[in-house]
Scaffold this motif. Structure first.
Motif, PDB file in Angstrom:
ATOM      1  N   MET A 209     -13.464  -4.135  -1.356  1.00 34.79           N
ATOM      2  CA  MET A 209     -14.158  -2.987  -0.742  1.00 34.79           C
ATOM      3  C   MET A 209     -13.422  -2.552   0.524  1.00 34.79           C
ATOM      4  SD  MET A 209     -18.115  -4.283  -0.982  1.00 34.79           S
ATOM      5  CE  MET A 209     -18.813  -2.832  -0.169  1.00 34.79           C
ATOM      6  N   LEU A 210     -13.095  -3.529   1.367  1.00 37.41           N
ATOM      7  CA  LEU A 210     -12.416  -3.210   2.628  1.00 37.41           C
ATOM      8  C   LEU A 210     -11.051  -2.595   2.362  1.00 37.41           C
ATOM      9  CD1 LEU A 210     -13.415  -6.464   4.549  1.00 37.41           C
ATOM     10  CD2 LEU A 210     -14.228  -4.150   5.071  1.00 37.41           C
ATOM     11  N   ALA A 211     -10.363  -3.086   1.318  1.00 39.74           N
ATOM     12  CA  ALA A 211      -9.044  -2.548   0.987  1.00 39.74           C
ATOM     13  C   ALA A 211      -9.163  -1.083   0.572  1.00 39.74           C
ATOM     14  CB  ALA A 211      -8.403  -3.369  -0.136  1.00 39.74           C
ATOM     15  N   GLU A 212     -10.171  -0.771  -0.244  1.00 37.37           N
ATOM     16  CA  GLU A 212     -10.372   0.621  -0.676  1.00 37.37           C
ATOM     17  C   GLU A 212     -10.675   1.527   0.509  1.00 37.37           C
ATOM     18  OE1 GLU A 212     -10.255   2.440  -3.550  1.00 37.37           O
ATOM     19  OE2 GLU A 212      -9.228   0.693  -4.401  1.00 37.37           O
ATOM     20  N   MET A 213     -11.336   0.958   1.514  1.00 37.13           N
ATOM     21  CA  MET A 213     -11.724   1.766   2.685  1.00 37.13           C
ATOM     22  C   MET A 213     -10.617   1.809   3.738  1.00 37.13           C
ATOM     23  SD  MET A 213     -15.773   0.882   3.176  1.00 37.13           S
ATOM     24  CE  MET A 213     -15.722  -0.883   3.024  1.00 37.13           C
ATOM     25  N   GLY A 214      -9.552   1.060   3.518  1.00 36.35           N
ATOM     26  CA  GLY A 214      -8.428   1.098   4.463  1.00 36.35           C
ATOM     27  C   GLY A 214      -8.547   0.120   5.622  1.00 36.35           C
ATOM     28  N   TYR A 215      -9.245  -1.001   5.408  1.00 36.35           N
ATOM     29  CA  TYR A 215      -9.409  -1.960   6.512  1.00 36.35           C
ATOM     30  C   TYR A 215      -8.660  -3.278   6.322  1.00 36.35           C
ATOM     31  CZ  TYR A 215     -12.957   1.194   8.314  1.00 36.35           C
ATOM     32  OH  TYR A 215     -13.598   2.278   8.819  1.00 36.35           O
ATOM     33  N   VAL A 216      -7.612  -3.274   5.533  1.00 37.97           N
ATOM     34  CA  VAL A 216      -6.804  -4.496   5.390  1.00 37.97           C
ATOM     35  C   VAL A 216      -6.069  -4.717   6.716  1.00 37.97           C
ATOM     36  CG1 VAL A 216      -4.881  -5.587   4.159  1.00 37.97           C
ATOM     37  CG2 VAL A 216      -6.442  -4.070   2.927  1.00 37.97           C
ATOM     38  N   PRO A 217      -6.115  -5.929   7.275  1.00 36.25           N
ATOM     39  CA  PRO A 217      -5.373  -6.176   8.518  1.00 36.25           C
ATOM     40  C   PRO A 217      -3.902  -5.729   8.362  1.00 36.25           C
ATOM     41  CG  PRO A 217      -6.788  -8.036   8.053  1.00 36.25           C
ATOM     42  CD  PRO A 217      -6.877  -7.119   6.868  1.00 36.25           C
ATOM     43  N   GLU A 218      -3.421  -5.065   9.376  1.00 31.30           N
ATOM     44  CA  GLU A 218      -2.097  -4.432   9.322  1.00 31.30           C
ATOM     45  C   GLU A 218      -0.985  -5.385   8.884  1.00 31.30           C
ATOM     46  OE1 GLU A 218       0.780  -2.116  12.480  1.00 31.30           O
ATOM     47  OE2 GLU A 218      -1.221  -2.724  13.138  1.00 31.30           O
ATOM     48  N   THR A 219      -1.027  -6.602   9.432  1.00 32.72           N
ATOM     49  CA  THR A 219       0.052  -7.559   9.144  1.00 32.72           C
ATOM     50  C   THR A 219       0.057  -7.972   7.676  1.00 32.72           C
ATOM     51  OG1 THR A 219      -1.531  -9.163   9.974  1.00 32.72           O
ATOM     52  CG2 THR A 219       0.267  -8.571  11.440  1.00 32.72           C
ATOM     53  N   LEU A 220      -1.126  -8.099   7.092  1.00 29.88           N
ATOM     54  CA  LEU A 220      -1.228  -8.464   5.676  1.00 29.88           C
ATOM     55  C   LEU A 220      -0.737  -7.303   4.816  1.00 29.88           C
ATOM     56  CD1 LEU A 220      -2.195 -10.281   3.335  1.00 29.88           C
ATOM     57  CD2 LEU A 220      -4.525  -9.529   3.778  1.00 29.88           C
ATOM     58  N   GLN A 221      -1.143  -6.094   5.187  1.00 38.10           N
ATOM     59  CA  GLN A 221      -0.729  -4.921   4.416  1.00 38.10           C
ATOM     60  C   GLN A 221       0.785  -4.740   4.469  1.00 38.10           C
ATOM     61  OE1 GLN A 221      -2.800  -3.125   2.374  1.00 38.10           O
ATOM     62  NE2 GLN A 221      -0.867  -2.262   1.656  1.00 38.10           N
ATOM     63  N   LYS A 222       1.401  -5.073   5.610  1.00 36.33           N
ATOM     64  CA  LYS A 222       2.865  -4.937   5.731  1.00 36.33           C
ATOM     65  C   LYS A 222       3.589  -5.805   4.704  1.00 36.33           C
ATOM     66  CE  LYS A 222       5.141  -5.205   9.658  1.00 36.33           C
ATOM     67  NZ  LYS A 222       5.340  -5.836  10.964  1.00 36.33           N
ATOM     68  N   THR A 223       3.030  -6.994   4.473  1.00 35.35           N
ATOM     69  CA  THR A 223       3.644  -7.906   3.505  1.00 35.35           C
ATOM     70  C   THR A 223       3.516  -7.335   2.082  1.00 35.35           C
ATOM     71  OG1 THR A 223       3.221  -9.778   4.961  1.00 35.35           O
ATOM     72  CG2 THR A 223       3.619 -10.301   2.657  1.00 35.35           C
TER      73      THR A 223
END
Lengths: 105, 439
Positions: B127-141
């Motif tokens: 849910m958080l991923a769909e809303m754009g709330y993945v922590p930045e560092t995790l998303q970078k990976t």
């Protein structure tokens, strides 16, 4: 964001202790970060590794492969892990003032 | 944190709508608040605070579900503990689901009624991923994997140069110029995979596995296009990104026409591909998928490699990776391998499917935001290791290896951390060594 204090000097760092601003880095900063990892005095080999990493990052925007570090410094792979017990990423790259590399490191 | 919008709320709720079925309904409605999960959690053990009780994670996902999908929750939310998806809820969800959970699944095992707590954490993360709330560092990976083909952004040229260098080292070690590390060869039996941290910073495990393949006379290859065994989208919760990464591996297996996909020592990589990918790709594999742990055990059992435990004299203990052992059931193979390859093996307590997480799972290693907590919970693992009096900790997971390297330094354990391939490679007796011994 966090503050890392070593011997009275304060640095803005990320949660993993990597410098927030890699451009404030110099030899003194490197020595201090190394101290915080238990490397009391950087020897010639430490400097050689750190300078290769720094140069590579300044030129290409990322940390070099450990192969590059080994071949350019002439230091054997296993010795690199002895010199920097936290490894090339969390150990040597942090001392070289780089941002934290992505991935399982 | 970015403000919540109606559009974002709809995207988050869409994840729950997509998931609605007997599984979700069972798990959001079954928690009896007994509190048994508390003691099973590494976070709660280090800091016995209500915030870290796994049931809190169940509760936040369940209460949002109730608010939007149950009649009583819609009309009398205050009586049912239903929660609106607002900024405060999101902030709490991010901290609970990303910041306070390694997705180790130990709470699942201890739950008195069998709630799949980890599944709800993943649903909440989705849910958080769909809303754009993945922590930045995790998303970078995740982004690095999607944009460059591996999660560390290694160029093909750098990758090939490293493998050629390792090949030379291997030839020197086994004294045979025919010892090779094959790249992109079609029609081999095995396509082997790697965690990108191996070629980038820790290649001893690649050398070790190449030596094992050499000793076994295996028909194998590495792909230079898709070798990355990791899938951090499994941690971020973004289904589409997870599918894309898994599909690449399937495509590369087909392109190289290999029979067996052997997954490197990587807990979440194994889980996200071998056990989860058929679900999110909605298709089974047309080839075999196994871990290198099973393959190493097979080589020893079938006599394809000869090993001598006398070559590993130090006291060795074993850390069972959560995804591989508790979730995947790979429990005996690593013990069999160690029983044949080391002289002194000691178990840590607890072990196996009840082992404690190293603290680096669930994407924690990449999320600098929660570093302090991660290193605090690793104190439990440090205590476990210290009690074994071992000088080597073996673990078949590169993610655990990295967390254990840091734990070793932070808690001054003075141990060495090794993969199983490294231990097996050290124990191998090559044919030419035999001849020397006989003559």
């Amino acid at each position: 964001m966090a503050i890392l204090e070593i011997e009275g000097r304060k640095f803005d760092v990320d949660g993993d202790g990597f410098l927030s601003d890699p451009y404030i880095w110099d030899d003194d900063v490197a020595s201090l970060i190394a101290k915080s990892d238990g490397i009391d005095s950087m020897n010639e080999k430490h400097w050689s590794i750190v300078n290769i990493i720094r140069k590579h990052w300044e030129e290409k925007g990322m940390a070099p492969m450990v192969r590059t570090i080994c071949q350019e410094s002439g230091i054997r792979l296993r010795e690199i892990y002895e010199l920097f017990p936290l490894g090339p990423a969390r150990g040597a790259c942090r001392v070289a003032g780089l941002p934290k590399p992505d991935g399982c490191v | 944190m970015e403000k919540l919008t109606d559009e974002k709320i709809q995207k988050g709720l869409e994840v729950l709508r997509r998931e609605v079925g007997s599984k979700l309904l069972t798990h959001v409605n079954s928690c009896v608040h007994c509190g048994l999960c508390a003691e099973s959690c590494v976070y709660y053990n280090v800091e016995p605070n209500e915030h870290f009780v796994p049931a809190k994670k169940v509760d936040i996902v369940s209460s949002v579900y109730r608010r939007y999908y149950s009649t009583t929750g819609k009309f009398i939310p205050w009586l049912t503990g239903a929660r609106k998806l607002d900024d405060a809820t999101i902030e709490e969800m991010v901290d609970l689901l990303y910041g306070s959970c390694t997705m180790c699944g130990r709470c699942n095992k201890h739950c008195s009624v069998g709630v799949d707590i980890e599944y709800l954490v993943r649903t909440g993360r989705a849910m958080l991923a769909e809303m754009g709330y993945v922590p930045e560092t995790l998303q970078k990976t995740v982004d690095a994997a999607i944009n460059t083909g591996n999660n560390m952004g290694i160029s093909t040229e750098d990758f090939v140069d490293t493998l050629k260098w390792l090949e030379e080292e291997l030839q020197f070690e086994v004294e045979d110029d025919n010892a090779i590390i094959p790249l992109d060869e079609k029609g081999k039996d095995i396509m082997y995979t790697l965690n990108p941290r191996e070629p980038k910073f820790f290649p001893l495990s690649i050398s070790a596995m190449a030596k094992v393949f050499y000793a076994a006379g295996e028909s194998w290859t590495l792909s230079t296009k898709m070798y990355d065994v990791t899938n951090y989208a499994y941690f971020s919760g973004n289904l589409e990104e997870g599918q894309l990464i898994a599909q690449r591996m399937v495509d590369e297996m087909k392109s190289l026409k290999a029979n067996r996909c052997i997954l490197a020592e990587c807990g979440h990589g194994t889980r996200s591909f071998r056990w989860e990918a058929p679900n999110y790709l909605e298709q089974g594999f047309s080839f075999e998928v196994e871990t290198s742990v099973e393959l190493l055990a097979e080589y020893i059992r079938e006599g394809r490699i000869k090993v001598d435990p006398e070559k590993n004299q130090e006291i060795v203990t074993l850390h069972d990776p959560c995804n591989l052992t508790r979730s995947g059931g790979i429990l005996e193979e690593q013990r069999y391998i160690l029983s044949k390859c080391v002289k002194n093996f000691v178990e840590m307590t607890p072990k196996g499917t009840d082992n404690l997480c190293c603290g680096g799972g669930g994407g924690q290693l990449s999320m600098s935001e929660y570093n302090e907590r991660r290193m605090r919970i690793s104190g439990l693992k440090a205590d476990q290791i210290r009690k074994t009096e071992a000088s080597v900790v073996a673990t078949p997971c590169h993610n655990c290896v990295d967390q254990l390297i840091q734990t070793n330094a932070a808690y001054k354990l003075n141990v060495k951390i090794k993969t199983l391939a490294e231990i097996v490679a050290d124990a191998i007796v090559l044919d030419n060594e035999n001849e020397e011994n006989i003559s």
